[in-house]
Scaffold this motif. Structure first.
Motif, PDB file in Angstrom:
ATOM      1  N   GLU A  24      35.028   1.154  79.675  1.00 15.78           N
ATOM      2  CA  GLU A  24      36.254   1.947  79.504  1.00 15.78           C
ATOM      3  C   GLU A  24      36.692   1.957  78.040  1.00 15.78           C
ATOM      4  O   GLU A  24      37.106   2.999  77.513  1.00 15.78           O
ATOM      5  N   ILE A  25      36.609   0.822  77.376  1.00 12.34           N
ATOM      6  CA  ILE A  25      36.972   0.788  75.950  1.00 12.34           C
ATOM      7  C   ILE A  25      36.011   1.661  75.145  1.00 12.34           C
ATOM      8  O   ILE A  25      36.423   2.429  74.262  1.00 12.34           O
ATOM      9  N   PRO A  31      35.791   9.712  71.376  1.00 14.54           N
ATOM     10  CA  PRO A  31      36.309  10.847  70.580  1.00 14.54           C
ATOM     11  C   PRO A  31      36.968  10.432  69.269  1.00 14.54           C
ATOM     12  O   PRO A  31      37.351  11.307  68.481  1.00 14.54           O
ATOM     13  N   LEU A  32      37.098   9.135  69.015  1.00 16.65           N
ATOM     14  CA  LEU A  32      37.846   8.669  67.845  1.00 16.65           C
ATOM     15  C   LEU A  32      36.962   8.266  66.676  1.00 16.65           C
ATOM     16  O   LEU A  32      37.420   8.281  65.534  1.00 16.65           O
ATOM     17  N   TRP A  33      35.736   7.880  66.957  1.00 15.30           N
ATOM     18  CA  TRP A  33      34.848   7.396  65.897  1.00 15.30           C
ATOM     19  C   TRP A  33      33.770   8.418  65.576  1.00 15.30           C
ATOM     20  O   TRP A  33      33.276   9.126  66.467  1.00 15.30           O
ATOM     21  N   GLU A 212      34.872   1.833  61.131  1.00 11.52           N
ATOM     22  CA  GLU A 212      35.785   2.666  61.905  1.00 11.52           C
ATOM     23  C   GLU A 212      37.076   1.896  62.190  1.00 11.52           C
ATOM     24  O   GLU A 212      37.136   0.673  62.040  1.00 11.52           O
ATOM     25  N   GLU A 213      38.092   2.622  62.624  1.00  9.98           N
ATOM     26  CA  GLU A 213      39.394   2.006  62.863  1.00  9.98           C
ATOM     27  C   GLU A 213      39.503   1.460  64.277  1.00  9.98           C
ATOM     28  O   GLU A 213      39.177   2.145  65.248  1.00  9.98           O
ATOM     29  N   PRO A 219      43.653   2.551  72.856  1.00 12.49           N
ATOM     30  CA  PRO A 219      44.142   3.247  71.649  1.00 12.49           C
ATOM     31  C   PRO A 219      45.130   4.364  72.000  1.00 12.49           C
ATOM     32  O   PRO A 219      44.934   5.103  72.959  1.00 12.49           O
ATOM     33  N   ARG A 220      46.170   4.434  71.213  1.00 13.79           N
ATOM     34  CA  ARG A 220      47.199   5.470  71.416  1.00 13.79           C
ATOM     35  C   ARG A 220      47.224   6.389  70.202  1.00 13.79           C
ATOM     36  O   ARG A 220      47.239   5.936  69.068  1.00 13.79           O
TER      37      ARG A 220
END
Length: 221
Positions: A24-25, A31-33, A212-213, A219-220
């Motif tokens: 899940e993580i 879509p963020l990295w 990456e962050e 993550p929100r």
């Protein structure tokens, strides 16, 4: 190697509740990295056997800790974990071979459904205490995951085919070649090399390695 030059693999088995959390993580960060994410269904039983590892349930103190830890982890990571009524029977007598062959068949022919069908099978075991070994149970999982009825039937038939069995074994063997001993196992590929990471708590380290962050397990924004 991808055009981006960086790949993150997740090797998982639905029999592992910790793999569900890692999954899940992993999916939340896709879509963020600026990294190519790859789901790699494998067979945990084969990894444990070939690496000589022992499941937590075989060590009483580990098993007691796991029961408490999964409750805390599920809440913290927003994954609806709930232990089945007879976890030993589910994990070590019934197992996940038929489910992982089904997921492998999905990946080989309809990879767009791998994420949803994996999540549904995890939910059946680790949230609703339902079977994942009977054909009709896997059929229901496929339908719920959005796979058309006729296609689901074909995939279930395909699950026992030699090429599917060989594919699952090949991915499991590939994981073992990295030195794996359990799941979830992540592997990063960049700059011509690969690195292995074990456990649900490695994503923060992976973010650092990939530049990456990290925004936490949920993550929100």
């Amino acid at each position: 190697m991808s055009a981006r030059g960086r790949v993150l693999d997740l090797f998982y088995d639905v029999i592992s509740p910790y793999s569900w959390v890692g999954f899940e993580i992993f999916c939340r960060y896709k879509p963020l990295w600026n990294v190519d994410f790859r789901l790699r269904p494998a067979f945990l039983g084969g990894v444990m056997k070939e690496s000589g590892n022992q499941p937590p349930a075989f060590v009483p103190n580990k098993f007691r800790y796991m029961v408490t830890d999964l409750r805390r982890l599920g809440k913290f990571c927003d994954v609806p974990l709930s232990l089945p009524s007879d976890p030993f029977n589910v994990m070590f007598q019934k197992g996940s071979l038929s489910a992982m062959r089904f997921i492998t068949a999905v990946q080989m022919t309809h990879p767009e459904f791998v994420e949803s069908v994996s999540r549904e099978i995890w939910t059946r075991i680790w949230s609703r205490d339902e079977d994942i070994t009977e054909v009709e149970s896997l059929f229901s999982a496929g339908i719920t995951a959005g796979i058309p009825e006729g296609t689901t039937r074909q995939l279930l038939e395909m699950s026992s085919a030699p090429d599917v069995k060989s594919r699952l074994k090949a991915v499991t063997d590939e994981l073992l070649q990295f030195g794996a001993f359990g799941m979830p196992t992540f592997v990063t590929h960049q700059d011509g090399g690969s690195q292995i990471y074990f456990g649900t708590d490695r994503m923060e380290l992976i973010a650092n390695i990939l530049g990456e962050e990290w925004k936490g397990p949920v993550p929100r924004g």
